[in-house]
Design a protein around this motif. Structure first.
Motif, mmCIF file in Angstrom:
data_model
loop_
_atom_site.group_PDB
_atom_site.id
_atom_site.type_symbol
_atom_site.label_atom_id
_atom_site.label_comp_id
_atom_site.label_asym_id
_atom_site.label_seq_id
_atom_site.Cartn_x
_atom_site.Cartn_y
_atom_site.Cartn_z
ATOM 1 N N ASP A 28 0.851 -1.282 -0.021
ATOM 2 C CA ASP A 28 0.161 -0.049 0.038
ATOM 3 C C ASP A 28 0.903 1.305 -0.011
ATOM 4 O O ASP A 28 2.005 1.250 0.492
ATOM 5 C CB ASP A 28 -0.892 -0.043 1.229
ATOM 6 C CG ASP A 28 -2.127 -1.036 1.083
ATOM 7 O OD1 ASP A 28 -2.726 -0.769 -0.135
ATOM 8 O OD2 ASP A 28 -2.418 -1.837 2.079
ATOM 9 N N ASP A 29 0.297 2.247 -0.582
ATOM 10 C CA ASP A 29 1.189 3.404 -0.800
ATOM 11 C C ASP A 29 0.753 4.601 -0.266
ATOM 12 O O ASP A 29 -0.074 4.613 0.741
ATOM 13 C CB ASP A 29 1.235 3.748 -2.469
ATOM 14 C CG ASP A 29 -0.176 4.135 -2.881
ATOM 15 O OD1 ASP A 29 -1.071 4.278 -2.069
ATOM 16 O OD2 ASP A 29 -0.307 4.243 -4.140
ATOM 17 N N TYR A 30 1.366 5.873 -0.876
ATOM 18 C CA TYR A 30 1.136 7.250 0.032
ATOM 19 C C TYR A 30 -0.242 7.679 0.245
ATOM 20 O O TYR A 30 -0.936 8.240 1.112
ATOM 21 C CB TYR A 30 2.044 8.305 -0.586
ATOM 22 C CG TYR A 30 2.435 9.397 0.186
ATOM 23 C CD1 TYR A 30 3.559 9.117 1.126
ATOM 24 C CD2 TYR A 30 1.636 10.562 0.239
ATOM 25 C CE1 TYR A 30 3.941 10.048 1.664
ATOM 26 C CE2 TYR A 30 2.239 11.495 1.073
ATOM 27 C CZ TYR A 30 3.307 11.365 1.735
ATOM 28 O OH TYR A 30 3.730 12.402 2.677
ATOM 29 N N LYS A 31 -1.145 7.145 -0.878
ATOM 30 C CA LYS A 31 -2.778 7.619 -0.838
ATOM 31 C C LYS A 31 -3.246 7.115 0.235
ATOM 32 O O LYS A 31 -3.910 7.931 1.066
ATOM 33 C CB LYS A 31 -3.178 7.295 -2.098
ATOM 34 C CG LYS A 31 -3.220 7.875 -3.355
ATOM 35 C CD LYS A 31 -4.063 7.650 -4.359
ATOM 36 C CE LYS A 31 -3.739 6.106 -4.948
ATOM 37 N NZ LYS A 31 -4.297 5.705 -6.123
ATOM 38 N N VAL A 32 -3.025 5.970 0.704
ATOM 39 C CA VAL A 32 -3.690 5.342 2.124
ATOM 40 C C VAL A 32 -2.906 5.881 3.199
ATOM 41 O O VAL A 32 -3.684 6.110 4.158
ATOM 42 C CB VAL A 32 -3.193 3.914 1.855
ATOM 43 C CG1 VAL A 32 -3.439 3.136 3.270
ATOM 44 C CG2 VAL A 32 -4.151 3.160 0.769
ATOM 45 N N TYR A 33 -1.609 6.204 3.070
ATOM 46 C CA TYR A 33 -1.045 6.620 4.200
ATOM 47 C C TYR A 33 -1.573 8.204 4.588
ATOM 48 O O TYR A 33 -1.981 8.501 5.605
ATOM 49 C CB TYR A 33 0.581 7.001 3.947
ATOM 50 C CG TYR A 33 1.262 7.797 4.963
ATOM 51 C CD1 TYR A 33 1.604 7.079 6.233
ATOM 52 C CD2 TYR A 33 1.421 9.118 4.716
ATOM 53 C CE1 TYR A 33 2.227 7.941 7.078
ATOM 54 C CE2 TYR A 33 2.263 9.938 5.784
ATOM 55 C CZ TYR A 33 2.576 9.352 6.916
ATOM 56 O OH TYR A 33 3.024 10.108 7.826
ATOM 57 N N GLU A 34 -1.906 8.997 3.452
ATOM 58 C CA GLU A 34 -2.389 10.061 3.719
ATOM 59 C C GLU A 34 -3.794 10.137 4.326
ATOM 60 O O GLU A 34 -4.118 10.928 4.981
ATOM 61 C CB GLU A 34 -2.447 11.042 2.413
ATOM 62 C CG GLU A 34 -1.017 11.355 1.918
ATOM 63 C CD GLU A 34 -1.207 12.390 0.661
ATOM 64 O OE1 GLU A 34 -0.253 13.153 0.734
ATOM 65 O OE2 GLU A 34 -1.824 12.116 -0.141
ATOM 66 N N MET A 35 -4.572 9.259 3.693
ATOM 67 C CA MET A 35 -6.108 8.997 4.450
ATOM 68 C C MET A 35 -6.040 8.735 5.850
ATOM 69 O O MET A 35 -6.555 9.272 6.778
ATOM 70 C CB MET A 35 -6.529 8.025 3.603
ATOM 71 C CG MET A 35 -8.069 7.699 4.447
ATOM 72 S SD MET A 35 -8.710 6.149 3.665
ATOM 73 C CE MET A 35 -7.754 4.964 4.585
ATOM 74 N N LEU A 36 -4.940 7.721 6.373
ATOM 75 C CA LEU A 36 -4.819 7.281 7.539
ATOM 76 C C LEU A 36 -4.447 8.616 8.606
ATOM 77 O O LEU A 36 -4.842 8.706 9.706
ATOM 78 C CB LEU A 36 -3.760 6.414 7.901
ATOM 79 C CG LEU A 36 -4.265 4.866 7.133
ATOM 80 C CD1 LEU A 36 -3.057 4.132 7.047
ATOM 81 C CD2 LEU A 36 -5.248 4.391 8.007
ATOM 82 N N GLN A 37 -3.793 9.715 7.898
ATOM 83 C CA GLN A 37 -3.363 10.722 8.677
ATOM 84 C C GLN A 37 -4.623 11.696 9.006
ATOM 85 O O GLN A 37 -4.525 12.490 9.794
ATOM 86 C CB GLN A 37 -2.213 11.431 8.015
ATOM 87 C CG GLN A 37 -1.019 10.625 7.700
ATOM 88 C CD GLN A 37 -0.697 9.877 9.005
ATOM 89 O OE1 GLN A 37 -0.563 10.087 10.116
ATOM 90 N NE2 GLN A 37 -0.558 8.514 8.772
ATOM 91 N N ARG A 38 -5.632 11.724 8.039
ATOM 92 C CA ARG A 38 -6.672 12.556 8.346
ATOM 93 C C ARG A 38 -7.773 12.103 9.203
ATOM 94 O O ARG A 38 -8.554 12.757 9.557
ATOM 95 C CB ARG A 38 -7.282 12.728 6.737
ATOM 96 C CG ARG A 38 -6.580 13.567 6.033
ATOM 97 C CD ARG A 38 -7.351 14.340 4.826
ATOM 98 N NE ARG A 38 -7.648 13.122 3.692
ATOM 99 C CZ ARG A 38 -6.776 12.629 2.745
ATOM 100 N NH1 ARG A 38 -5.529 13.400 2.478
ATOM 101 N NH2 ARG A 38 -7.165 11.753 2.213
ATOM 102 N N ILE A 39 -7.667 10.709 9.468
ATOM 103 C CA ILE A 39 -8.633 10.184 10.545
ATOM 104 C C ILE A 39 -8.047 10.159 11.642
ATOM 105 O O ILE A 39 -6.609 9.732 11.986
ATOM 106 C CB ILE A 39 -8.990 8.600 9.951
ATOM 107 C CG1 ILE A 39 -9.584 8.737 8.674
ATOM 108 C CG2 ILE A 39 -9.817 7.883 11.035
ATOM 109 C CD1 ILE A 39 -10.033 7.363 8.142
ATOM 110 N N GLY A 40 -8.593 10.631 12.875
ATOM 111 C CA GLY A 40 -8.044 10.670 14.172
ATOM 112 C C GLY A 40 -7.506 9.226 14.634
ATOM 113 O O GLY A 40 -7.846 8.216 14.219
ATOM 114 N N SER A 41 -6.513 9.480 15.886
ATOM 115 C CA SER A 41 -6.091 8.263 16.504
ATOM 116 C C SER A 41 -7.089 7.348 17.066
ATOM 117 O O SER A 41 -7.024 6.198 17.335
ATOM 118 C CB SER A 41 -4.986 8.670 17.190
ATOM 119 O OG SER A 41 -5.100 9.632 18.325
ATOM 120 N N CYS A 42 -8.166 8.144 17.678
ATOM 121 C CA CYS A 42 -9.278 7.293 18.231
ATOM 122 C C CYS A 42 -10.298 8.335 18.096
ATOM 123 O O CYS A 42 -10.543 9.305 18.837
ATOM 124 C CB CYS A 42 -8.672 6.953 19.622
ATOM 125 S SG CYS A 42 -10.173 6.225 20.471
#
Ligand SMILES: CC(C)(COP(=O)(O)OP(=O)(O)OC[C@H]1O[C@@H](n2cnc3c(N)ncnc32)[C@H](O)[C@@H]1OP(=O)(O)O)[C@@H](O)C(=O)NCCC(=O)NCCS
Length: 164
Positions: free
Chosen positions: A11-25
Protein backbone atom coordinates in the motif's frame (compact mmCIF):
# COMPACT_ATOMS: atom_id res chain seq x y z
CA UNK A 1 -16.70 2.08 -8.62
CA UNK A 2 -16.78 1.24 -4.90
CA UNK A 3 -14.63 -1.66 -3.76
CA UNK A 4 -12.95 -3.13 -0.70
CA UNK A 5 -9.22 -3.91 -0.84
CA UNK A 6 -7.42 -5.90 1.84
CA UNK A 7 -4.40 -4.14 3.39
CA UNK A 8 -1.18 -5.09 1.63
CA UNK A 9 2.48 -4.45 2.39
CA UNK A 10 2.54 -2.68 -1.00
CA UNK A 11 0.00 0.00 0.00
CA UNK A 12 1.19 3.47 -0.91
CA UNK A 13 1.13 7.14 -0.03
CA UNK A 14 -2.56 7.66 -0.86
CA UNK A 15 -3.56 5.27 1.92
CA UNK A 16 -0.97 6.82 4.27
CA UNK A 17 -2.42 10.30 3.71
CA UNK A 18 -5.97 9.09 4.40
CA UNK A 19 -4.80 7.49 7.65
CA UNK A 20 -3.33 10.83 8.74
CA UNK A 21 -6.69 12.59 8.20
CA UNK A 22 -8.61 10.10 10.39
CA UNK A 23 -8.04 10.67 14.12
CA UNK A 24 -6.07 8.26 16.31
CA UNK A 25 -9.20 7.40 18.30
CA UNK A 26 -12.58 8.64 17.13
CA UNK A 27 -15.60 7.32 19.02
CA UNK A 28 -13.60 4.32 20.29
CA UNK A 29 -12.38 3.39 16.79
CA UNK A 30 -8.59 3.26 16.94
CA UNK A 31 -6.36 4.27 14.03
CA UNK A 32 -2.88 3.31 15.18
CA UNK A 33 -1.31 4.63 11.95
CA UNK A 34 -2.32 8.20 12.73
CA UNK A 35 0.65 10.46 13.44
CA UNK A 36 3.38 8.03 12.39
CA UNK A 37 6.03 8.74 9.74
CA UNK A 38 5.85 7.22 6.26
CA UNK A 39 8.75 4.87 7.13
CA UNK A 40 6.91 3.74 10.28
CA UNK A 41 3.78 3.24 8.20
CA UNK A 42 5.63 0.78 5.92
CA UNK A 43 6.57 -1.24 9.04
CA UNK A 44 3.03 -0.89 10.41
CA UNK A 45 1.67 -2.42 7.17
CA UNK A 46 3.89 -5.48 7.69
CA UNK A 47 2.67 -5.87 11.28
CA UNK A 48 -0.99 -5.58 10.23
CA UNK A 49 -0.43 -8.06 7.41
CA UNK A 50 1.06 -10.54 9.92
CA UNK A 51 -1.84 -10.03 12.35
CA UNK A 52 -4.31 -10.78 9.61
CA UNK A 53 -2.77 -14.27 9.33
CA UNK A 54 -2.63 -14.60 13.13
CA UNK A 55 1.19 -14.23 13.14
CA UNK A 56 3.19 -12.32 15.78
CA UNK A 57 0.05 -11.30 17.64
CA UNK A 58 0.48 -9.46 20.95
CA UNK A 59 -0.78 -11.31 24.02
CA UNK A 60 -4.60 -11.54 24.15
CA UNK A 61 -4.99 -10.28 20.54
CA UNK A 62 -7.03 -12.24 18.00
CA UNK A 63 -6.38 -12.16 14.24
CA UNK A 64 -7.68 -8.98 12.61
CA UNK A 65 -7.81 -7.88 8.99
CA UNK A 66 -7.92 -4.31 7.69
CA UNK A 67 -9.73 -3.37 4.49
CA UNK A 68 -9.62 -0.05 2.60
CA UNK A 69 -12.73 1.33 0.96
CA UNK A 70 -11.86 2.70 -2.48
CA UNK A 71 -14.04 4.84 -4.71
CA UNK A 72 -12.30 4.29 -8.05
CA UNK A 73 -8.66 4.74 -7.05
CA UNK A 74 -9.33 7.05 -4.08
CA UNK A 75 -9.19 5.55 -0.54
CA UNK A 76 -12.13 7.07 1.36
CA UNK A 77 -12.19 5.03 4.57
CA UNK A 78 -11.26 1.76 6.21
CA UNK A 79 -12.60 -1.03 8.33
CA UNK A 80 -11.22 -3.66 10.66
CA UNK A 81 -12.54 -7.17 11.23
CA UNK A 82 -11.52 -9.07 14.32
CA UNK A 83 -11.97 -12.73 13.51
CA UNK A 84 -13.28 -13.57 16.99
CA UNK A 85 -14.93 -11.70 19.82
CA UNK A 86 -13.05 -11.26 23.08
CA UNK A 87 -14.38 -10.23 26.49
CA UNK A 88 -13.08 -6.72 25.77
CA UNK A 89 -14.59 -6.41 22.29
CA UNK A 90 -17.92 -7.75 23.56
CA UNK A 91 -17.98 -4.74 25.89
CA UNK A 92 -16.36 -2.08 23.68
CA UNK A 93 -16.43 -1.84 19.91
CA UNK A 94 -17.41 -5.32 18.86
CA UNK A 95 -15.56 -7.19 16.12
CA UNK A 96 -16.14 -4.83 13.18
CA UNK A 97 -15.01 -1.20 13.23
CA UNK A 98 -14.84 1.47 10.56
CA UNK A 99 -14.03 5.10 9.88
CA UNK A 100 -14.40 7.39 6.89
CA UNK A 101 -11.95 10.13 5.89
CA UNK A 102 -13.50 13.35 7.32
CA UNK A 103 -13.39 14.87 3.83
CA UNK A 104 -15.75 12.15 2.54
CA UNK A 105 -18.21 11.86 5.45
CA UNK A 106 -21.96 12.32 4.93
CA UNK A 107 -21.93 10.78 1.44
CA UNK A 108 -23.11 7.27 2.30
CA UNK A 109 -19.66 5.67 2.29
CA UNK A 110 -19.85 4.17 5.80
CA UNK A 111 -23.15 2.51 4.99
CA UNK A 112 -21.56 0.85 1.93
CA UNK A 113 -18.38 0.03 3.84
CA UNK A 114 -20.22 -1.81 6.62
CA UNK A 115 -22.24 -3.83 4.06
CA UNK A 116 -19.00 -4.96 2.39
CA UNK A 117 -17.33 -5.69 5.75
CA UNK A 118 -20.23 -7.91 6.82
CA UNK A 119 -19.85 -9.89 3.57
CA UNK A 120 -16.11 -10.22 4.21
CA UNK A 121 -16.67 -11.32 7.80
CA UNK A 122 -18.90 -14.10 6.51
CA UNK A 123 -16.20 -15.10 3.98
CA UNK A 124 -13.71 -15.18 6.87
CA UNK A 125 -16.13 -17.53 8.72
CA UNK A 126 -16.63 -15.08 11.58
CA UNK A 127 -19.49 -16.83 13.31
CA UNK A 128 -20.79 -13.97 15.45
CA UNK A 129 -20.88 -10.27 14.54
CA UNK A 130 -21.38 -7.76 17.31
CA UNK A 131 -21.00 -3.97 17.16
CA UNK A 132 -21.26 -1.43 19.93
CA UNK A 133 -21.83 2.28 19.42
CA UNK A 134 -21.48 5.11 21.84
CA UNK A 135 -24.71 6.96 22.46
CA UNK A 136 -23.29 10.23 21.13
CA UNK A 137 -22.60 8.67 17.69
CA UNK A 138 -26.02 8.70 15.96
CA UNK A 139 -24.39 8.58 12.49
CA UNK A 140 -22.84 5.19 13.25
CA UNK A 141 -26.11 3.93 14.77
CA UNK A 142 -27.80 4.87 11.47
CA UNK A 143 -25.12 3.06 9.48
CA UNK A 144 -25.68 -0.11 11.51
CA UNK A 145 -29.47 0.00 11.39
CA UNK A 146 -29.45 0.60 7.61
CA UNK A 147 -27.39 -2.59 7.32
CA UNK A 148 -29.89 -4.66 9.28
CA UNK A 149 -28.22 -4.57 12.70
CA UNK A 150 -30.56 -5.57 15.52
CA UNK A 151 -30.25 -3.79 18.84
CA UNK A 152 -29.77 -6.49 21.46
CA UNK A 153 -28.93 -4.45 24.54
CA UNK A 154 -27.85 -1.09 25.83
CA UNK A 155 -26.32 0.51 28.88
CA UNK A 156 -25.73 4.08 29.99
CA UNK A 157 -22.97 4.60 27.40
CA UNK A 158 -23.51 2.27 24.41
CA UNK A 159 -25.96 0.46 22.18
CA UNK A 160 -25.14 -3.14 21.18
CA UNK A 161 -26.12 -4.62 17.82
CA UNK A 162 -25.94 -8.09 16.30
CA UNK A 163 -26.26 -9.24 12.69
CA UNK A 164 -27.81 -12.42 11.26
C1 LIG B 1 -19.61 7.40 11.81
C2 LIG B 1 -19.01 7.51 10.41
C3 LIG B 1 -18.32 6.20 10.08
C4 LIG B 1 -20.13 7.80 9.42
O1 LIG B 1 -19.57 7.84 8.12
P1 LIG B 1 -20.36 8.49 6.90
O2 LIG B 1 -19.73 8.00 5.63
O3 LIG B 1 -20.43 9.94 7.10
O4 LIG B 1 -21.80 7.83 7.07
P2 LIG B 1 -22.94 7.81 5.97
O5 LIG B 1 -22.72 8.94 5.01
O6 LIG B 1 -23.03 6.42 5.44
O7 LIG B 1 -24.20 8.22 6.83
C5 LIG B 1 -24.82 7.37 7.70
C6 LIG B 1 -26.10 7.96 8.23
O8 LIG B 1 -25.82 8.76 9.36
C7 LIG B 1 -26.48 10.01 9.21
N1 LIG B 1 -25.69 11.00 9.88
C8 LIG B 1 -24.52 11.54 9.51
N2 LIG B 1 -24.10 12.41 10.43
C9 LIG B 1 -25.05 12.42 11.39
C10 LIG B 1 -25.21 13.11 12.62
N3 LIG B 1 -24.29 13.98 13.05
N4 LIG B 1 -26.32 12.87 13.36
C11 LIG B 1 -27.25 11.98 12.94
N5 LIG B 1 -27.14 11.28 11.81
C12 LIG B 1 -26.06 11.51 11.05
C13 LIG B 1 -26.54 10.24 7.74
O9 LIG B 1 -27.53 11.18 7.45
C14 LIG B 1 -26.83 8.86 7.25
O10 LIG B 1 -28.20 8.53 7.37
P3 LIG B 1 -29.21 8.74 6.17
O11 LIG B 1 -28.62 8.06 4.97
O12 LIG B 1 -30.44 8.08 6.68
O13 LIG B 1 -29.30 10.20 5.95
C15 LIG B 1 -17.96 8.68 10.33
O14 LIG B 1 -18.53 9.84 10.85
C16 LIG B 1 -16.67 8.40 11.03
O15 LIG B 1 -15.72 7.87 10.44
N6 LIG B 1 -16.61 8.73 12.34
C17 LIG B 1 -15.40 8.45 13.16
C18 LIG B 1 -15.23 6.96 13.44
C19 LIG B 1 -16.49 6.31 13.98
O16 LIG B 1 -17.28 6.91 14.69
N7 LIG B 1 -16.63 5.02 13.66
C20 LIG B 1 -17.73 4.21 14.15
C21 LIG B 1 -17.46 3.71 15.52
S1 LIG B 1 -18.85 2.75 16.12
Amino acid sequence: MIKLEQLSIKDDYKVYEMLQRIGSCENEFKNTAHGISYEEYLEWLKIQDDWSRGENLPKDYVPQTIFWLFDDDVPVGFGKIRHRLTNYSREIGGNIGYAIDPYYRGKGYATKLLALLIDKAKELKVNEILLSVEKYNPASKNVIEKNGGKMISENEYRWYFSFD
